[in-house]
Design an enzyme around this catalytic site. Structure first.
Site, PDB file in Angstrom:
ATOM      1  N   ARG A 117       0.799  -1.235   0.000  1.00  0.00           N
ATOM      2  CA  ARG A 117       0.000   0.000   0.000  1.00  0.00           C
ATOM      3  C   ARG A 117       0.826   1.277   0.000  1.00  0.00           C
ATOM      4  O   ARG A 117       0.348   2.352   0.339  1.00  0.00           O
ATOM      5  CB  ARG A 117      -0.972   0.040   1.170  1.00  0.00           C
ATOM      6  CG  ARG A 117      -1.962  -1.093   1.146  1.00  0.00           C
ATOM      7  CD  ARG A 117      -3.130  -0.819   2.055  1.00  0.00           C
ATOM      8  NE  ARG A 117      -4.078  -1.901   1.940  1.00  0.00           N
ATOM      9  CZ  ARG A 117      -3.989  -3.038   2.629  1.00  0.00           C
ATOM     10  NH1 ARG A 117      -2.998  -3.220   3.473  1.00  0.00           N
ATOM     11  NH2 ARG A 117      -4.894  -3.969   2.473  1.00  0.00           N
ATOM     12  N   LYS A 139       3.273  11.616 -11.965  1.00  0.00           N
ATOM     13  CA  LYS A 139       2.638  10.587 -12.796  1.00  0.00           C
ATOM     14  C   LYS A 139       3.538   9.355 -12.780  1.00  0.00           C
ATOM     15  O   LYS A 139       4.711   9.434 -13.142  1.00  0.00           O
ATOM     16  CB  LYS A 139       2.488  11.074 -14.240  1.00  0.00           C
ATOM     17  CG  LYS A 139       1.357  12.064 -14.445  1.00  0.00           C
ATOM     18  CD  LYS A 139       1.176  12.352 -15.939  1.00  0.00           C
ATOM     19  CE  LYS A 139       0.048  13.314 -16.183  1.00  0.00           C
ATOM     20  NZ  LYS A 139      -0.071  13.672 -17.617  1.00  0.00           N
ATOM     21  N   GLU A 181      11.609  18.675 -25.002  1.00  0.00           N
ATOM     22  CA  GLU A 181      10.734  19.118 -23.906  1.00  0.00           C
ATOM     23  C   GLU A 181      11.154  20.508 -23.423  1.00  0.00           C
ATOM     24  O   GLU A 181      10.304  21.319 -23.033  1.00  0.00           O
ATOM     25  CB  GLU A 181      10.764  18.122 -22.741  1.00  0.00           C
ATOM     26  CG  GLU A 181      10.359  16.688 -23.087  1.00  0.00           C
ATOM     27  CD  GLU A 181       8.873  16.506 -23.400  1.00  0.00           C
ATOM     28  OE1 GLU A 181       8.086  17.463 -23.266  1.00  0.00           O
ATOM     29  OE2 GLU A 181       8.505  15.383 -23.817  1.00  0.00           O
ATOM     30  N   LYS A 220       8.161  23.056 -15.151  1.00  0.00           N
ATOM     31  CA  LYS A 220       7.264  21.909 -14.957  1.00  0.00           C
ATOM     32  C   LYS A 220       6.679  21.924 -13.542  1.00  0.00           C
ATOM     33  O   LYS A 220       5.476  21.701 -13.354  1.00  0.00           O
ATOM     34  CB  LYS A 220       7.998  20.585 -15.220  1.00  0.00           C
ATOM     35  CG  LYS A 220       7.161  19.378 -14.830  1.00  0.00           C
ATOM     36  CD  LYS A 220       6.862  18.419 -15.923  1.00  0.00           C
ATOM     37  CE  LYS A 220       5.828  17.372 -15.504  1.00  0.00           C
ATOM     38  NZ  LYS A 220       6.036  16.063 -16.057  1.00  0.00           N
ATOM     39  N   GLU A 230      -4.104  17.287 -13.542  1.00  0.00           N
ATOM     40  CA  GLU A 230      -4.421  17.562 -14.948  1.00  0.00           C
ATOM     41  C   GLU A 230      -5.921  17.719 -15.207  1.00  0.00           C
ATOM     42  O   GLU A 230      -6.486  17.121 -16.110  1.00  0.00           O
ATOM     43  CB  GLU A 230      -3.822  16.472 -15.860  1.00  0.00           C
ATOM     44  CG  GLU A 230      -3.665  16.940 -17.292  1.00  0.00           C
ATOM     45  CD  GLU A 230      -2.913  15.952 -18.182  1.00  0.00           C
ATOM     46  OE1 GLU A 230      -1.716  15.755 -17.947  1.00  0.00           O
ATOM     47  OE2 GLU A 230      -3.540  15.413 -19.099  1.00  0.00           O
ATOM     48  N   ARG A 234      -2.719  21.981 -16.545  1.00  0.00           N
ATOM     49  CA  ARG A 234      -1.557  21.110 -16.812  1.00  0.00           C
ATOM     50  C   ARG A 234      -1.545  20.594 -18.252  1.00  0.00           C
ATOM     51  O   ARG A 234      -0.514  20.184 -18.775  1.00  0.00           O
ATOM     52  CB  ARG A 234      -1.544  19.952 -15.792  1.00  0.00           C
ATOM     53  CG  ARG A 234      -0.326  19.051 -15.910  1.00  0.00           C
ATOM     54  CD  ARG A 234      -0.211  18.055 -14.754  1.00  0.00           C
ATOM     55  NE  ARG A 234       0.897  17.146 -14.991  1.00  0.00           N
ATOM     56  CZ  ARG A 234       1.400  16.320 -14.080  1.00  0.00           C
ATOM     57  NH1 ARG A 234       0.911  16.281 -12.868  1.00  0.00           N
ATOM     58  NH2 ARG A 234       2.409  15.526 -14.385  1.00  0.00           N
ATOM     59  N   ASN A 238       0.855  19.276 -22.936  1.00  0.00           N
ATOM     60  CA  ASN A 238       0.615  18.360 -24.054  1.00  0.00           C
ATOM     61  C   ASN A 238       0.888  18.985 -25.409  1.00  0.00           C
ATOM     62  O   ASN A 238       0.716  18.332 -26.441  1.00  0.00           O
ATOM     63  CB  ASN A 238      -0.833  17.845 -24.022  1.00  0.00           C
ATOM     64  CG  ASN A 238      -1.079  16.972 -22.816  1.00  0.00           C
ATOM     65  OD1 ASN A 238      -0.164  16.324 -22.321  1.00  0.00           O
ATOM     66  ND2 ASN A 238      -2.309  16.973 -22.323  1.00  0.00           N
ATOM     67  N   HIS A 241       2.239  17.032 -28.361  1.00  0.00           N
ATOM     68  CA  HIS A 241       2.156  15.618 -27.981  1.00  0.00           C
ATOM     69  C   HIS A 241       1.004  14.858 -28.627  1.00  0.00           C
ATOM     70  O   HIS A 241       1.038  13.635 -28.677  1.00  0.00           O
ATOM     71  CB  HIS A 241       2.071  15.477 -26.457  1.00  0.00           C
ATOM     72  CG  HIS A 241       3.404  15.641 -25.779  1.00  0.00           C
ATOM     73  ND1 HIS A 241       4.111  16.822 -25.811  1.00  0.00           N
ATOM     74  CD2 HIS A 241       4.174  14.774 -25.067  1.00  0.00           C
ATOM     75  CE1 HIS A 241       5.250  16.661 -25.133  1.00  0.00           C
ATOM     76  NE2 HIS A 241       5.308  15.439 -24.678  1.00  0.00           N
ATOM     77  N   HIS A 245       2.683  11.889 -30.147  1.00  0.00           N
ATOM     78  CA  HIS A 245       2.429  10.512 -29.674  1.00  0.00           C
ATOM     79  C   HIS A 245       2.021   9.602 -30.824  1.00  0.00           C
ATOM     80  O   HIS A 245       2.400   8.431 -30.861  1.00  0.00           O
ATOM     81  CB  HIS A 245       1.315  10.496 -28.613  1.00  0.00           C
ATOM     82  CG  HIS A 245       1.844  10.690 -27.230  1.00  0.00           C
ATOM     83  ND1 HIS A 245       1.088  11.244 -26.214  1.00  0.00           N
ATOM     84  CD2 HIS A 245       3.048  10.403 -26.680  1.00  0.00           C
ATOM     85  CE1 HIS A 245       1.823  11.290 -25.116  1.00  0.00           C
ATOM     86  NE2 HIS A 245       3.011  10.798 -25.370  1.00  0.00           N
ATOM     87  N   HIS A 260      11.106   9.754 -28.099  1.00  0.00           N
ATOM     88  CA  HIS A 260       9.970  10.586 -27.705  1.00  0.00           C
ATOM     89  C   HIS A 260      10.203  12.036 -28.148  1.00  0.00           C
ATOM     90  O   HIS A 260       9.324  12.676 -28.724  1.00  0.00           O
ATOM     91  CB  HIS A 260       9.808  10.503 -26.184  1.00  0.00           C
ATOM     92  CG  HIS A 260       8.679  11.323 -25.659  1.00  0.00           C
ATOM     93  ND1 HIS A 260       7.366  10.995 -25.882  1.00  0.00           N
ATOM     94  CD2 HIS A 260       8.664  12.458 -24.914  1.00  0.00           C
ATOM     95  CE1 HIS A 260       6.583  11.898 -25.309  1.00  0.00           C
ATOM     96  NE2 HIS A 260       7.351  12.799 -24.716  1.00  0.00           N
TER      97      HIS A 260
END
Ligand SMILES: NC(=O)c1ccc[n+]([C@@H]2O[C@H](COP(=O)([O-])OP(=O)(O)OC[C@H]3O[C@@H](n4cnc5c(N)ncnc54)[C@H](O)[C@@H]3O)[C@@H](O)[C@H]2O)c1
Ligand SMILES: [Zn+2]
Length: 358
Positions: A117, A139, A181, A220, A230, A234, A238, A241, A245, A260
């Protein structure tokens, strides 16, 4: 949080940023009764010795090694990590140190947060992408079947140590990937960062890496502070992206996968053009942004017969709402807006622009 501050706290996370920031780690670990260091085969060879040199001899942790690469960011690897922790009799008050790029911090954060946990963990990012992006913001997670980052949770490390010393062993392609980035932060929110980059490509940055990493990491952190989960703001992160992506996923299936950052660089060119069409980005700003991206990234080669595949890949994107894709776009150079609906034919035209523009 000050511009040049090396040590500060934001949203319960302690940040140590800059050259020699690792020196704070020894004191930190003295307070912990036991820790484990998660590495992949490259960070075990290149980064663990750097870490061990800094830690005093009486401070040692058990090593958990996984295979490197996105292919291993999955539940099978989680099983291996959970098994190792179990065999080590790891307890909830022990600490996991994630020493690696985004793959290590994503999977390490996830496995630590779910073991018994939730164990504590800290991130020591060793790639440029990790230092300015992946290790920050809570994340965590893994890929599942063909879906990227499909299983995971928001869970913050106790601390993040961002020390550029690790970049000495990183290859040029990985360094450039992280630079995409950094350009993104400059375009979406940080005209000062654009000034510091001063029209240079990633290979011309020289002594300014420290300054640029510091500023990008703070960008960031600032965004995440305003909208941790998000729900809105936030999403500006993207930018580049949605199409990025799609390209990354498409090229993964070929013999020439792209990084990436390479995908995001291409996505930013398409979405800069869309910004000019949809959100009022001026033509001269569009030209400057695109030429700065082109300085570091060669255009990716793909033909118009791939466009439909790419479009459908943007449709699987989490940002899709009721049939129309929503993009994060630029209002001006240094300011972004989110949730802008873009119809399919405009997405296709932006790809056309990308391949025809050069
Ligand atoms: N959680 C987030 O907010 C977030 C944000 C962006 C990206 N990500 C994730 O990050 C991952 C990509 O991260 P990445 O680009 O760091 O990839 P990565 O972790 O795969 O690292 C790239 C390669 O560099 C090697 N490496 C790492 N540090 C090194 C060093 N100092 N010297 C030599 N080699 C080194 C690794 O072993 C690997 O082979 C993706 O899975 C992506 O989904 C997460
Ligand atoms: Zn990204």
């Amino acid at each position: 949080m000050q511009e040049n501050e090396q040590k500060f706290t934001s949203g319960n996370v302690n940040y140590y940023i800059g050259q020699n920031s690792l020196k704070f780690l020894s004191d930190y670990l003295k307070k912990i009764n036991r820790f484990f260091i998660l590495v992949d085969e490259n960070t075990e060879v290149n980064c663990l010795p750097v870490l061990n040199k800094i830690l005093s001899k009486d401070i040692t942790g058990d090593i958990i090694q996984i295979k490197s690469g996105e292919d291993n960011k999955n539940l099978d690897t989680c099983n291996l990590i959970w098994e190792k922790l179990t065999n080590f009799n790891a307890d909830r008050d022990n600490l996991v140190i994630n020493l690696g790029g985004g793959v290590i911090t994503d999977i390490g954060g996830f496995t630590a947060s779910t073991y018994k946990r939730g164990m504590k963990f800290i991130n020591i990012p060793t790639t440029l992408l990790g230092q300015v992006d992946a290790a920050i913001g809570g994340k965590t997670g893994v890929d599942f079947k063909e879906y990227k980052n499909h299983i995971g949770l928001f869970s913050n490390p106790e601390s993040v140590f961002i020390d550029p010393v690790f970049l000495n062993t990183l290859n040029k392609r990985q360094l450039r990937s992280g630079f995409a980035e950094i350009l993104k932060y400059a375009f979406i929110m940080d005209p000062m960062l654009t000034d510091i980059i001063n029209n240079r490509s990633f290979s011309e940055i020289g002594n300014d890496w420290g300054k640029i990493i510091h500023k990008s990491a703070i960008d960031k952190i600032t965004v995440v502070e305003k909208d941790e989960k998000e729900n809105g703001f936030r999403k500006i992160l993207n930018f580049g992206h949605t199409i990025g992506h799609a390209l990354e996923t498409w090229f993964l299936k070929t013999d020439n996968p792209i990084t990436h950052g390479e995908a995001v660089a291409a996505g930013m060119i398409c979405e800069t053009w869309l910004s000019h069409e949809f959100t009022g980005l001026k033509e001269d700003e569009m030209d400057k942004i695109i030429s700065l991206i082109d300085k570091s990234f060669e255009r990716i080669i793909f033909k118009s017969d791939t466009f439909d595949d790419l479009l459908s890949l943007t449709k699987q994107d989490k940002k899709v709402r009721g049939g129309s894709s929503r993009y994060s776009l630029l209002k001006s150079s240094g300011e972004a807006v989110f949730d802008i609906p873009v119809e399919d034919n405009w997405m296709l035209r932006s790809l056309e622009f990308y391949i025809m523009d050069k």
